[in-house]
Design an enzyme around this catalytic site. Structure first.
Site, short mmCIF file in Angstrom:
data_model
loop_
_atom_site.label_atom_id
_atom_site.label_comp_id
_atom_site.label_asym_id
_atom_site.label_seq_id
_atom_site.Cartn_x
_atom_site.Cartn_y
_atom_site.Cartn_z
N SER A 247 0.79 -1.22 0.00
CA SER A 247 0.00 0.00 0.00
C SER A 247 0.84 1.28 0.00
O SER A 247 1.63 1.49 -0.90
CB SER A 247 -0.95 -0.06 1.20
N ASP B 128 -6.43 2.02 -3.08
CA ASP B 128 -7.67 1.76 -2.35
C ASP B 128 -8.04 2.93 -1.43
O ASP B 128 -8.95 2.81 -0.61
CB ASP B 128 -7.61 0.43 -1.55
N PRO C 110 -3.24 1.63 20.52
CA PRO C 110 -2.02 1.05 19.96
C PRO C 110 -2.21 0.86 18.46
O PRO C 110 -3.27 0.41 18.03
CB PRO C 110 -1.92 -0.31 20.67
N ARG D 252 -0.79 5.59 18.97
CA ARG D 252 -1.25 6.80 18.28
C ARG D 252 -2.10 7.66 19.21
O ARG D 252 -2.90 7.13 20.00
CB ARG D 252 -2.10 6.45 17.06
C1 16G Z 1 -4.65 -0.54 7.82
C2 16G Z 1 -6.08 -0.49 7.38
C3 16G Z 1 -6.65 0.90 7.48
C4 16G Z 1 -6.39 1.49 8.83
C5 16G Z 1 -4.93 1.39 9.22
C6 16G Z 1 -4.71 1.75 10.65
C7 16G Z 1 -7.16 -1.82 5.69
C8 16G Z 1 -7.24 -2.21 4.25
N1 16G Z 1 -6.23 -0.96 6.01
O1 16G Z 1 -3.68 -0.47 6.99
O2 16G Z 1 -8.01 0.80 7.23
O3 16G Z 1 -6.81 2.82 8.87
O4 16G Z 1 -4.47 0.08 9.07
O5 16G Z 1 -3.36 1.72 10.96
O6 16G Z 1 -7.89 -2.31 6.52
P1 16G Z 1 -2.86 1.87 12.45
O7 16G Z 1 -3.46 0.74 13.22
O8 16G Z 1 -1.39 1.83 12.34
O9 16G Z 1 -3.34 3.18 12.96
MG MG Z 2 -3.85 1.18 0.36
#
Ligand code: 16G
Ligand code: MG
Length: 561
Positions: free
Chosen positions: A64, A280, A497, A505
């Site tokens: 991604s 996406d 977390p 965060r």
């Molecule tokens: C991921 C998720 C996204 C989310 C992010 C949070 C999918 C396809 N992607 O990459 O939706 O906002 O994680 O990241 O589900 P974090 O847990 O590091 O804040």
């Molecule tokens: Mg993506």
């Protein structure tokens, strides 16, 4: 299962000693050089999942918005959804099994999940444009074939295109034709039908600048743009011909830095958007006449889409329910606007597409978006049938509204958020409503907000509840946050977390940027003190000309994927 063959092949995809990886919020993701064994094993797992569900399963090789050196993999379930949670655990076990334990772990999973090993298996594979992706998808194929699975390799695809292919195949083509051409045709003809009316009015010179993050979105949009070009002409930037993937560009960069990507020429009040590295996610933005940058994020996209859908639903008057799903990161102004002005019910789930997606399935029409630009709209079977029927039978205005909804259903990729599909929906709505980007932006004003990250020894010491808005552990942290929030107006803060990075965060919003920044800093300090912070203590920021100085800058939260 020919376990001897698996063992032999596995040696060629050996797991580095001691390497432990987690199937995170959106699959495995790390430096590409550590992923060969994971890819091979996800090929194995996809075969088991395919046998168990008696359906085609997808494997997408992408990381991604991560840097070009990284890579990742995620599995796609039969309806084009993300892999079921129970199988995420199997994925983690399989990826972390030491070489000699691999056969036993495969047998364990098959038994636990009651996999019928005599069943056929079919796996489809897609990959993004990273230099490592081709080799890694070959490792997936090795895993699939050694367990006797059949496969089709789509080669380069956006993530949402792979999700679409999986659903097309499992619905026997009812959802669409499982080819790239089929995808282009389905979306483009829905777009052209939907916008006919607007473009007849003479509004036929719409152009949009698209920052493609130097990723797969550029290749696919370049192929597709001829299909819808009379109505909308897209101009591609960061198309991968020179720049590095996701470097200083793409949706994640724009959202987290709140500034335009490099490599795009923006004129005042011109509509621009950015995709992320696997297309996406999408965010819009523009510069006003004073040169000020305005970001239009997932919350405002959800608002535009839901207000359009709500109008159409009122016209068909059939009592279909509409709900909007957000996460705690949604700007407070967006939630207020949706609930109080638009009178639409809003729900909050945990971060991560799968959580929003599942909640959205509870409505006739479920709109879901994360603030970072991940999102789509789901229509229940019943809603779709009703709309199709009204589009045939009812009279005039009602039929017109139903026909629009019918095309909107086809224009959305209902398997997952899709930058290309969302872009076409947004462009269609703006054209039909005759809205400029500024008018759209003016629907409501975002509350100032700030995201920071804090390093702690073990982020799992923090556990949350209430869709991540309240901390349960460690004791005292939620009380501390409550006290800090009370000091400011229109304020809100939460901590969680991360599911993708080894950090905690912090999110804060309040009535002014200054207050927001103070609140974010104070909450970071509380996390550092009460949840085992490591390294440098959060420092109060020095803000000068909009730039952050001191070590605070390094705490600036990367917007979530
Ligand atoms: C991921 C998720 C996204 C989310 C992010 C949070 C999918 C396809 N992607 O990459 O939706 O906002 O994680 O990241 O589900 P974090 O847990 O590091 O804040
Ligand atoms: Mg993506």
């Amino acid at each position: 299962m020919d376990l001897d063959a698996v063992t032999k092949q596995s040696v060629l995809h050996a797991k580095p000693d001691g390497l432990i990886l987690q199937y995170g919020t959106a699959g495995f993701r790390t430096k590409a050089e550590h992923l060969d064994h994971v890819m091979f094993r996800m090929g194995l797992l996809a075969v088991l999942r395919s046998k168990q569900t008696k359906s085609t399963i997808g494997v997408m090789v992408t990381a991604s918005h991560n840097p070009e050196e990284d890579n990742g993999v995620k599995l796609v379930d039969p309806l084009g959804e993300m892999l079921a949670a129970s199988w995420e655990e199997h994925a983690t076990c399989l990826a972390n099994a030491e070489e000699q334990h691999l056969p036993r772990v495969l047998v364990d999973i098959s038994e636990k999940a009651a996999v019928d090993l005599h069943q056929d298996a079919f796996v489809v594979i897609g990959r993004d444009t990273r230099p490592s992706s081709e080799r890694l998808s070959q490792s997936v194929i090795d895993g699939v074939t050694v367990l006797g699975g059949q496969f089709y390799d789509y080669g380069l695809l956006t993530t949402p295109q792979l999700h679409y292919m999986v659903f097309c195949r499992n619905s026997n083509g009812q959802y669409g034709k499982a080819t790239v051409e089929g995808y282009y045709q389905k979306l483009s003809s829905a777009f052209v039908e939907l916008t006919k009316q607007a473009f007849c009015r003479g509004d036929d010179h719409r152009t949009l600048k698209v920052d493609c993050a130097n990723g797969i979105g550029a290749l696919k949009l370049a192929e597709m743009k001829h299909y819808f070009s009379p109505g909308l002409s897209v101009q591609l930037f960061n198309d991968g011909t020179k720049g590095k993937l996701n470097h200083l560009c793409g949706a994640d960069f724009v959202k987290s830095h709140q500034k335009p990507p490099q490599g795009i020429e923006m004129r005042a009040n011109e509509r621009c958007c950015s995709f992320d590295g696997d297309a996406d996610r999408i965010v819009y933005y523009y510069h006003d006449a004073d040169g000020q940058f305005h970001l239009i994020d997932g919350d405002k996209i959800a608002t535009l889409i839901s207000s359009f859908l709500k109008e159409l639903l009122l016209e068909i008057g059939d009592g279909l329910s509409l709900g909007v799903v957000q996460t705690a990161y949604a700007n407070g102004s967006s939630t207020r606007y949706l609930e109080e002005v638009m009178k639409v019910p809003v729900y909050c789930t945990k971060t991560g597409v799968k959580h929003l997606h599942h909640k959205a399935q509870e409505f006739d029409i479920g709109v879901y978006f994360e603030a970072n630009g991940h999102g789509t709209v789901l229509f229940s079977k019943a809603a779709e049938t009703k709309i199709k029927q009204l589009a045939k039978e009812s009279e005039d205005e009602k039929r017109k509204a139903a026909k629009m909804l019918e095309n909107i259903i086809d224009l959305f990729n209902q398997t997952i958020g899709d930058a290309i599909s969302d872009m076409l929906v947004i462009e269609a709505i703006l054209a039909l409503k005759g809205l400029t980007v500024q008018q759209w932006d003016a629907l409501y004003t975002d509350l100032p907000n700030r995201q920071l990250k804090v390093k702690v020894a073990d982020r799992q010491v923090i556990s949350t509840t209430d869709a991540e808005r309240q901390v349960v552990k460690p004791p005292g942290l939620q009380e501390a946050i409550n006290d800090l929030v009370k000091k400011y107006r229109l304020s809100r803060a939460f901590v969680r977390p991360s599911g993708t990075e080894d950090i905690v965060r912090v999110y804060a919003e309040a009535d002014s940027q200054e207050n927001t920044d103070s609140l974010a800093y104070e909450v970071s300090l509380a996390v550092f003190q009460l949840a085992g912070g490591i390294g440098e203590r959060p420092q109060r920021a020095l803000l000068e000309n909009g730039l952050w100085f001191s070590s605070f800058k390094s705490l600036l939260g990367k917007a979530v994927e």
